[in-house]
Design an enzyme around this catalytic site. Structure first.
Site, short mmCIF file in Angstrom:
data_model
loop_
_atom_site.label_atom_id
_atom_site.label_comp_id
_atom_site.label_asym_id
_atom_site.label_seq_id
_atom_site.Cartn_x
_atom_site.Cartn_y
_atom_site.Cartn_z
N HIS A 19 0.88 -1.17 0.00
CA HIS A 19 0.00 0.00 0.00
C HIS A 19 0.92 1.23 0.00
CE1 HIS A 19 -2.74 2.99 1.76
NE2 HIS A 19 -3.73 2.20 1.41
N GLN A 72 -3.99 -4.62 7.36
CA GLN A 72 -4.99 -5.57 6.84
C GLN A 72 -5.08 -6.83 7.69
OE1 GLN A 72 -7.31 -5.23 4.61
NE2 GLN A 72 -6.64 -3.21 3.97
N LYS A 124 -9.90 0.06 10.85
CA LYS A 124 -10.04 -1.23 10.18
C LYS A 124 -10.31 -2.34 11.20
CE LYS A 124 -6.81 -0.01 6.49
NZ LYS A 124 -7.64 0.36 5.36
N ASP A 130 3.53 -3.79 8.22
CA ASP A 130 2.29 -3.04 8.06
C ASP A 130 1.16 -4.05 8.32
OD1 ASP A 130 -0.07 -2.05 7.08
OD2 ASP A 130 0.76 -1.31 5.19
N CYS A 172 -4.74 2.43 -3.70
CA CYS A 172 -3.48 2.98 -3.15
C CYS A 172 -2.36 1.95 -3.21
CB CYS A 172 -3.66 3.46 -1.71
SG CYS A 172 -4.94 4.67 -1.50
C1 LIG Z 1 -2.12 -2.65 3.80
C2 LIG Z 1 -2.48 -1.25 4.15
N1 LIG Z 1 -1.55 -0.46 4.69
C3 LIG Z 1 -1.81 0.79 5.06
C4 LIG Z 1 -3.05 1.33 4.87
C5 LIG Z 1 -3.30 2.74 5.28
O1 LIG Z 1 -4.17 2.76 6.35
P1 LIG Z 1 -4.73 4.16 6.89
O2 LIG Z 1 -5.50 4.76 5.76
O3 LIG Z 1 -5.58 3.79 8.04
O4 LIG Z 1 -3.56 4.97 7.24
C6 LIG Z 1 -4.06 0.55 4.32
C7 LIG Z 1 -5.39 1.12 4.08
O5 LIG Z 1 -6.19 0.62 3.33
C8 LIG Z 1 -3.77 -0.77 3.95
O6 LIG Z 1 -4.69 -1.57 3.41
#
Ligand SMILES: Cc1ncc(COP(=O)(O)O)c(C=O)c1O
Length: 476
Positions: A133, A210, A237, A207, A384
């Site tokens: 992402h 998910q 999430k 990260d 993204c």
């Molecule tokens: C794998 C992953 N990392 C990071 C993010 C970013 O999360 P946030 O928008 O809560 O900062 C997302 C958001 O969809 C994601 O799916």
């Protein structure tokens, strides 16, 4: 005395599945009818748990400033705020004696903060991957970095990771990767990646945006070669939509240095000639923190732990298998990611995130018809994750560069993309059936409204009225 069934049963009742706020909300369709909203967008944000909204409601009369207030409400708020750090530690298997939890707004902020903290020496670099992402990609574009390649079918190529670790012999400071993809739901082999990183003297950041809502994940002890050194995630999430996320790191990372944001709470002493910085999480929590968000996050994590993450995984595995079965039956549907066949058997390497396209229909159209004619909430676009989506769609680096040049020159570009349906704890087989019915109808051309393009590139039914004004005064 009659013996009742109740008194003879010593079976412990399983803790019930967490209830969700708005699970039965109906939404308007293009023709004025209403249908129960089928939320298949949990990979973006999950709906709130009832327990979370109750915790916030009960806390509000007690809410006050944290850390610096002497009053009872301030001290209670501070206690709950600090207690939430322990809840997070417990949830991710970290220890207060070795780790710190820094509360931030979301995963994006957590990873930016990490990028700020990891101060590279000359010659050092960070390895991230092409599956990420943008939140785990763009912060690293600002420093010396390389991208670990993907296998042709869309997995992180661990042999390429090892090759790069070997090539830079001790100069890779950090390996950072997603535990689960927000495009394909694919689970990364983070334990092998961690072992590799540690073998070559690098740290590993995960990260976990998910994975955490769907699978148990423990960071591990500081001497475990498969440990996760740093972990980032978002509350929205995890059924707690109040604007809080966390970065969990070894305490040593916050022992010194200057914070990313400076201001109230980040210092021990300020004189006209200098600053003595705080240590620990205070260093990176400048200003008044989001205590309500933190209380909400703790309530969500506690509720997930009471229910059991193994039961969350079990429920979602069943649904994922079922969804793959149903999606495979839709004519012209391409489901992206490594072969989904093994998912039908054990579903071990995948979360319930389904990115697809329907032959002859744009991803924008499919998402809009699902919303306006079926009351289904999905997402469409590149999620993204431009590098990963380009890889899955077979778009070459040179075609991507050409599109970027056109954008820079102010020329129009039709960006490719996909539709994404994603499940969470609250979904049922009925939701999947409803999605499948909608997709089958679209696949056979049964589209009832006429759609027009909006200024933002979305499609909207031509004669739809915006019914938002009909909502209550409380939020409009
Ligand atoms: C794998 C992953 N990392 C990071 C993010 C970013 O999360 P946030 O928008 O809560 O900062 C997302 C958001 O969809 C994601 O799916």
């Amino acid at each position: 005395m009659a013996i009742t069934a109740r008194s003879t049963s010593n079976k412990k009742l399983a803790y019930p599945r967490p209830r969700i706020v708005g699970a039965k909300t109906e939404v308007p369709l293009f023709d004025g009818r209403h249908l129960r909203y089928v939320n298949l967008d949990s990979a973006a944000s999950t709906p709130p748990m009832t327990k979370v909204s109750k915790a916030v409601e009960e806390f509000l009369p007690w809410y006050s400033s944290v850390h610096r207030g002497a009053g009872y409400k301030s001290r209670l708020s501070t206690h709950l705020y600090e207690h939430a750090r322990d809840v997070v530690m417990h949830f991710v298997g970290a220890a207060p004696s070795t780790h710190v939890v820094v509360f931030v707004r979301n995963t994006t902020e957590a990873l930016n903060l990490l990028a700020h903290r990891i101060m590279l020496e000359p010659g050092e670099l960070v390895l991230t991957t092409r599956l990420e992402h943008h939140s785990n990609l763009l912060p690293w574009y600002r420093c010396s970095h390389e991208l670990v390649e993907l296998t042709p079918d869309g997995r992180i190529d661990l042999s390429d990771l090892e090759y790069r670790l070997q090539k830079y012999q001790g100069k890779v400071r950090l390996v950072t990767l997603s535990a689960a993809s927000n495009v394909t739901g694919l689970l990364s082999d983070i334990r092998s990646a961690a072992r590799l990183a540690h073998t070559y003297g690098a740290l590993i950041a995960v990260d976990a945006a998910q994975i955490l809502p769907h699978r148990a994940l423990k960071m591990g002890a500081l001497n475990d070669p498969e440990r996760i050194d740093m972990l980032a995630f978002s509350g929205h999430k995890l059924y707690a939509p109040y604007g809080v996320g966390a970065l969990v790191v070894p305490a040593s990372l916050f022992a010194d240095g200057e914070p990313m944001l400076v201001g109230g709470g980040t210092v021990c002493l300020v004189t006209s000639s200098g600053i003595s910085w705080a240590t620990g999480p205070d260093l990176e929590e400048a200003g008044s923190p989001n205590v309500i968000g933190v209380v909400a996050l703790a309530a969500a994590l506690e509720e997930l732990m009471r229910f059991g993450m193994n039961r969350v995984a079990e429920h979602e595995r069943e649904l994922t298998k079922y969804a793959v079965h149903r999606l495979q039956d839709i004519p012209g549907l391409t489901l992206y990611g490594p072969s989904w066949e093994p998912v039908l058997a054990d579903c071990e390497d995948r979360l319930g995130v389904f990115s697809f396209n329907l032959a002859g229909r744009s991803y924008v159209e499919v998402a809009s018809v699902l919303a306006n004619e079926w009351g289904v909430g999905v997402r469409s676009g590149c999620f993204c994750a431009h590098l990963y989506v380009a890889h899955l769609l077979g778009i070459s680096e040179s075609d991507s560069s050409e599109a970027r040049e056109r954008l820079i020159a102010g020329l129009p570009v039709e960006l490719p993309g996909m539709v994404r349906a994603s499940i969470g704890l609250a979904n049922t087989k009925d939701d999947i059936d409803h999605l499948a019915s909608g997709l089958l109808a679209i696949a056979r051309g049964d589209i009832r409204a006429t759609y027009v393009k909006t200024a933002s590139g979305d499609l909207e039914p031509i004669d739809s009225t915006r019914p938002f004004e009909t909502h209550g005064e409380a939020f409009l």
